[in-house]
Design a protein around this motif. Structure first.
Motif, PDB file in Angstrom:
ATOM      1  N   ASP A  39    -102.738  56.772  27.609  1.00  0.00           N
ATOM      2  CA  ASP A  39    -102.198  57.058  28.943  1.00  0.00           C
ATOM      3  C   ASP A  39    -101.815  58.528  29.119  1.00  0.00           C
ATOM      4  OD1 ASP A  39    -101.640  56.232  31.529  1.00  0.00           O
ATOM      5  OD2 ASP A  39     -99.513  55.872  31.100  1.00  0.00           O
ATOM      6  N   LEU A  40    -102.582  59.416  28.532  1.00  0.00           N
ATOM      7  CA  LEU A  40    -102.422  60.848  28.734  1.00  0.00           C
ATOM      8  C   LEU A  40    -103.707  61.405  29.331  1.00  0.00           C
ATOM      9  CD1 LEU A  40    -100.858  61.854  25.290  1.00  0.00           C
ATOM     10  CD2 LEU A  40     -99.647  61.823  27.475  1.00  0.00           C
ATOM     11  N   VAL A  41    -103.590  62.458  30.106  1.00  0.00           N
ATOM     12  CA  VAL A  41    -104.785  63.153  30.577  1.00  0.00           C
ATOM     13  C   VAL A  41    -105.247  64.094  29.471  1.00  0.00           C
ATOM     14  CG1 VAL A  41    -105.748  64.750  32.267  1.00  0.00           C
ATOM     15  CG2 VAL A  41    -104.113  63.017  33.004  1.00  0.00           C
ATOM     16  N   LEU A  42    -106.507  64.014  29.116  1.00  0.00           N
ATOM     17  CA  LEU A  42    -107.112  64.874  28.102  1.00  0.00           C
ATOM     18  C   LEU A  42    -107.917  65.966  28.796  1.00  0.00           C
ATOM     19  CD1 LEU A  42    -108.290  65.767  25.365  1.00  0.00           C
ATOM     20  CD2 LEU A  42    -109.855  63.820  25.491  1.00  0.00           C
ATOM     21  N   VAL A  43    -107.602  67.215  28.479  1.00  0.00           N
ATOM     22  CA  VAL A  43    -108.299  68.363  29.066  1.00  0.00           C
ATOM     23  C   VAL A  43    -108.945  69.158  27.938  1.00  0.00           C
ATOM     24  CG1 VAL A  43    -108.074  70.478  30.404  1.00  0.00           C
ATOM     25  CG2 VAL A  43    -106.639  68.500  30.959  1.00  0.00           C
ATOM     26  N   ARG A  44    -110.257  69.299  28.002  1.00  0.00           N
ATOM     27  CA  ARG A  44    -110.985  70.087  26.996  1.00  0.00           C
ATOM     28  C   ARG A  44    -111.484  71.372  27.663  1.00  0.00           C
ATOM     29  NH1 ARG A  44    -114.349  66.316  23.977  1.00  0.00           N
ATOM     30  NH2 ARG A  44    -112.308  66.029  22.995  1.00  0.00           N
ATOM     31  N   PRO A  45    -110.851  72.513  27.374  1.00  0.00           N
ATOM     32  CA  PRO A  45    -111.232  73.765  28.036  1.00  0.00           C
ATOM     33  C   PRO A  45    -112.672  74.175  27.700  1.00  0.00           C
ATOM     34  CG  PRO A  45    -109.088  73.965  26.977  1.00  0.00           C
ATOM     35  CD  PRO A  45    -109.710  72.694  26.472  1.00  0.00           C
ATOM     36  N   SER A  46    -113.296  74.861  28.625  1.00  0.00           N
ATOM     37  CA  SER A  46    -114.616  75.427  28.382  1.00  0.00           C
ATOM     38  C   SER A  46    -114.462  76.667  27.501  1.00  0.00           C
ATOM     39  CB  SER A  46    -115.279  75.796  29.715  1.00  0.00           C
ATOM     40  OG  SER A  46    -114.495  76.767  30.387  1.00  0.00           O
ATOM     41  N   PRO A  47    -115.555  77.187  26.947  1.00  0.00           N
ATOM     42  CA  PRO A  47    -115.469  78.356  26.064  1.00  0.00           C
ATOM     43  C   PRO A  47    -114.841  79.584  26.706  1.00  0.00           C
ATOM     44  CG  PRO A  47    -117.596  77.282  25.809  1.00  0.00           C
ATOM     45  CD  PRO A  47    -116.935  76.627  26.982  1.00  0.00           C
ATOM     46  N   ASP A  48    -114.862  79.666  28.036  1.00  0.00           N
ATOM     47  CA  ASP A  48    -114.277  80.832  28.700  1.00  0.00           C
ATOM     48  C   ASP A  48    -112.850  80.587  29.177  1.00  0.00           C
ATOM     49  OD1 ASP A  48    -114.827  79.051  30.703  1.00  0.00           O
ATOM     50  OD2 ASP A  48    -115.860  80.474  32.012  1.00  0.00           O
ATOM     51  N   MET A  49    -112.195  79.531  28.626  1.00  0.00           N
ATOM     52  CA  MET A  49    -110.814  79.226  28.975  1.00  0.00           C
ATOM     53  C   MET A  49    -109.988  79.119  27.699  1.00  0.00           C
ATOM     54  SD  MET A  49    -108.542  78.562  31.378  1.00  0.00           S
ATOM     55  CE  MET A  49    -109.490  78.116  32.848  1.00  0.00           C
ATOM     56  N   ASN A  50    -108.971  79.965  27.564  1.00  0.00           N
ATOM     57  CA  ASN A  50    -108.104  79.956  26.396  1.00  0.00           C
ATOM     58  C   ASN A  50    -107.101  78.802  26.486  1.00  0.00           C
ATOM     59  OD1 ASN A  50    -105.284  81.010  25.176  1.00  0.00           O
ATOM     60  ND2 ASN A  50    -106.982  81.849  23.980  1.00  0.00           N
ATOM     61  N   SER A  51    -106.997  78.013  25.413  1.00  0.00           N
ATOM     62  CA  SER A  51    -106.150  76.813  25.424  1.00  0.00           C
ATOM     63  C   SER A  51    -104.674  77.137  25.657  1.00  0.00           C
ATOM     64  CB  SER A  51    -106.307  76.044  24.109  1.00  0.00           C
ATOM     65  OG  SER A  51    -107.617  75.572  23.944  1.00  0.00           O
ATOM     66  N   LYS A  52    -104.164  78.134  24.928  1.00  0.00           N
ATOM     67  CA  LYS A  52    -102.744  78.480  25.059  1.00  0.00           C
ATOM     68  C   LYS A  52    -102.440  79.049  26.429  1.00  0.00           C
ATOM     69  CE  LYS A  52     -98.633  78.701  23.259  1.00  0.00           C
ATOM     70  NZ  LYS A  52     -97.899  77.482  22.852  1.00  0.00           N
ATOM     71  N   TYR A  53    -103.353  79.832  26.957  1.00  0.00           N
ATOM     72  CA  TYR A  53    -103.213  80.368  28.311  1.00  0.00           C
ATOM     73  C   TYR A  53    -103.094  79.224  29.313  1.00  0.00           C
ATOM     74  CZ  TYR A  53    -104.861  82.366  32.769  1.00  0.00           C
ATOM     75  OH  TYR A  53    -105.009  82.726  34.095  1.00  0.00           O
ATOM     76  N   LEU A  54    -103.980  78.230  29.165  1.00  0.00           N
ATOM     77  CA  LEU A  54    -103.961  77.090  30.081  1.00  0.00           C
ATOM     78  C   LEU A  54    -102.675  76.283  29.908  1.00  0.00           C
ATOM     79  CD1 LEU A  54    -105.362  75.443  32.232  1.00  0.00           C
ATOM     80  CD2 LEU A  54    -106.639  74.240  30.431  1.00  0.00           C
ATOM     81  N   GLU A  55    -102.187  76.171  28.670  1.00  0.00           N
ATOM     82  CA  GLU A  55    -100.927  75.464  28.433  1.00  0.00           C
ATOM     83  C   GLU A  55     -99.788  76.129  29.197  1.00  0.00           C
ATOM     84  OE1 GLU A  55     -99.289  74.065  24.323  1.00  0.00           O
ATOM     85  OE2 GLU A  55     -98.239  75.917  24.848  1.00  0.00           O
ATOM     86  N   TYR A  56     -99.712  77.457  29.126  1.00  0.00           N
ATOM     87  CA  TYR A  56     -98.670  78.182  29.858  1.00  0.00           C
ATOM     88  C   TYR A  56     -98.806  77.959  31.361  1.00  0.00           C
ATOM     89  CZ  TYR A  56     -96.777  80.870  25.898  1.00  0.00           C
ATOM     90  OH  TYR A  56     -96.147  81.247  24.743  1.00  0.00           O
ATOM     91  N   ILE A  57    -100.025  77.980  31.854  1.00  0.00           N
ATOM     92  CA  ILE A  57    -100.256  77.759  33.286  1.00  0.00           C
ATOM     93  C   ILE A  57     -99.756  76.375  33.702  1.00  0.00           C
ATOM     94  CG2 ILE A  57    -102.024  77.380  35.058  1.00  0.00           C
ATOM     95  CD1 ILE A  57    -101.721  80.283  34.513  1.00  0.00           C
ATOM     96  N   LEU A  58    -100.181  75.341  32.976  1.00  0.00           N
ATOM     97  CA  LEU A  58     -99.858  73.963  33.356  1.00  0.00           C
ATOM     98  C   LEU A  58     -98.371  73.653  33.242  1.00  0.00           C
ATOM     99  CD1 LEU A  58    -102.860  71.983  31.793  1.00  0.00           C
ATOM    100  CD2 LEU A  58    -102.551  72.731  34.166  1.00  0.00           C
ATOM    101  N   ASN A  59     -97.661  74.351  32.348  1.00  0.00           N
ATOM    102  CA  ASN A  59     -96.234  74.098  32.180  1.00  0.00           C
ATOM    103  C   ASN A  59     -95.351  74.971  33.065  1.00  0.00           C
ATOM    104  OD1 ASN A  59     -96.316  72.018  30.208  1.00  0.00           O
ATOM    105  ND2 ASN A  59     -96.745  73.511  28.622  1.00  0.00           N
ATOM    106  N   SER A  60     -95.962  75.854  33.835  1.00  0.00           N
ATOM    107  CA  SER A  60     -95.190  76.740  34.704  1.00  0.00           C
ATOM    108  C   SER A  60     -94.646  75.983  35.916  1.00  0.00           C
ATOM    109  CB  SER A  60     -96.074  77.898  35.188  1.00  0.00           C
ATOM    110  OG  SER A  60     -97.085  77.417  36.065  1.00  0.00           O
ATOM    111  N   ASP A  61     -93.579  76.519  36.498  1.00  0.00           N
ATOM    112  CA  ASP A  61     -93.047  75.931  37.732  1.00  0.00           C
ATOM    113  C   ASP A  61     -94.099  75.972  38.831  1.00  0.00           C
ATOM    114  OD1 ASP A  61     -90.644  75.330  36.595  1.00  0.00           O
ATOM    115  OD2 ASP A  61     -89.534  77.002  37.485  1.00  0.00           O
ATOM    116  N   TRP A  62     -94.915  77.008  38.798  1.00  0.00           N
ATOM    117  CA  TRP A  62     -96.002  77.159  39.779  1.00  0.00           C
ATOM    118  C   TRP A  62     -96.917  75.936  39.756  1.00  0.00           C
ATOM    119  CZ3 TRP A  62    -101.389  77.704  39.399  1.00  0.00           C
ATOM    120  CH2 TRP A  62    -102.040  78.274  40.494  1.00  0.00           C
ATOM    121  N   ALA A  63     -97.287  75.483  38.547  1.00  0.00           N
ATOM    122  CA  ALA A  63     -98.152  74.307  38.414  1.00  0.00           C
ATOM    123  C   ALA A  63     -97.374  73.022  38.679  1.00  0.00           C
ATOM    124  CB  ALA A  63     -98.780  74.263  37.026  1.00  0.00           C
ATOM    125  N   LYS A  64     -96.117  72.968  38.252  1.00  0.00           N
ATOM    126  CA  LYS A  64     -95.313  71.756  38.446  1.00  0.00           C
ATOM    127  C   LYS A  64     -95.161  71.413  39.915  1.00  0.00           C
ATOM    128  CE  LYS A  64     -92.696  72.204  34.144  1.00  0.00           C
ATOM    129  NZ  LYS A  64     -91.405  72.591  33.527  1.00  0.00           N
TER     130      LYS A  64
END
Length: 231
Positions: free
Chosen positions: A118-143
């Motif tokens: 029951d979790l969403v699984l996101v597999r970044p493409s080669p041109d997307m940095n995982s940690k960068y995306l983690e910061y984006i998704l956890n930001s208030d902006w994304a929330k």
């Protein structure tokens, strides 16, 4: 102080990621990923086994930027084989769907090959940095966007289709990596202070409880202590 420092941390992250810009260019997350799917949702407990099985992450194991192995469940190899689409790889992200909807964390090496429930699984493409995306998704902006697209009257519930449409800033991979390094550097110092505050809170709570226990059990003469304080 803890709340103010947490707020400061969020503002620093948003500034470094460029999320505070008025003319920010974004694209739906689905265009920066190889896969967005959901973990086991149909009677996952039917596949539960002892620790000899395959580890499976649940929502309670995931908070913003962190994965805990506490209360980790295991599923049978048959159950794992039946749900290969949600097999986790190092560098994937898992995102909470229910409750603390939107909290995201990167899969570490030790959980490569595990599964999720029951979790969403996101597999970044080669041109997307995982940690960068983690910061984006956890930001208030994304929330704020997660809240906008979450459903459910009792508990907010975030689904795969909404995750695919999540806007993500468009930056070259090299810039993503550089920004991530800057955020890591700035945030690490704040997180050390926050951890120290949390330890202090725990110690103070333990001290308070010890004093109450001592007073109730007669280990402290409350009347004498009162007179001493008054003096």
């Amino acid at each position: 102080m803890r709340d103010l420092l947490t707020l400061r941390r969020e503002r620093v992250i948003e500034k470094l990621l460029g999320l505070d810009a008025t003319n920010i260019v974004t694209k739906p997350l689905k265009y920066g990923t190889q896969l967005i799917t959901v973990g086991i949702v149909v009677t996952p407990a039917a596949w539960y086994v002892d620790s000899a099985g395959i580890p499976a992450l649940r929502g309670m194991n995931v908070t913003s930027g962190k994965i805990s192995n506490s209360n980790l469940v295991h599923i049978s190899r048959e159950g794992h084989a039946a749900h290969r689409k949600s097999t986790l790889r190092q560098g994937d992200l898992v995102v909470v769907r229910t409750g603390q909807a939107g909290a995201a964390a990167v899969i570490p090496p030790e959980l490569d090959g595990a599964n999720c429930i029951d979790l969403v699984l996101v597999r970044p493409s080669p041109d997307m940095n995982s940690k960068y995306l983690e910061y984006i998704l956890n930001s208030d902006w994304a929330k704020r966007r997660v809240e906008q697209y979450s459903v459910g009257s009792i508990q907010s519930h975030f689904n795969v289709s909404a995750m695919k449409q999540m806007p993500v800033p468009v930056f070259p991979l090299a810039q993503q990596r550089e920004v991530t390094k800057q955020v890591d550097k700035e945030v690490s110092a704040m997180e050390q202070i926050l951890a120290s505050m949390e330890r202090a809170n725990i110690l103070l709570a333990e001290r308070r409880q010890a004093l109450i226990t001592a007073a109730v059990t007669g280990q402290i003469d409350v009347t004498t202590a009162g007179r001493a304080a008054a003096g």
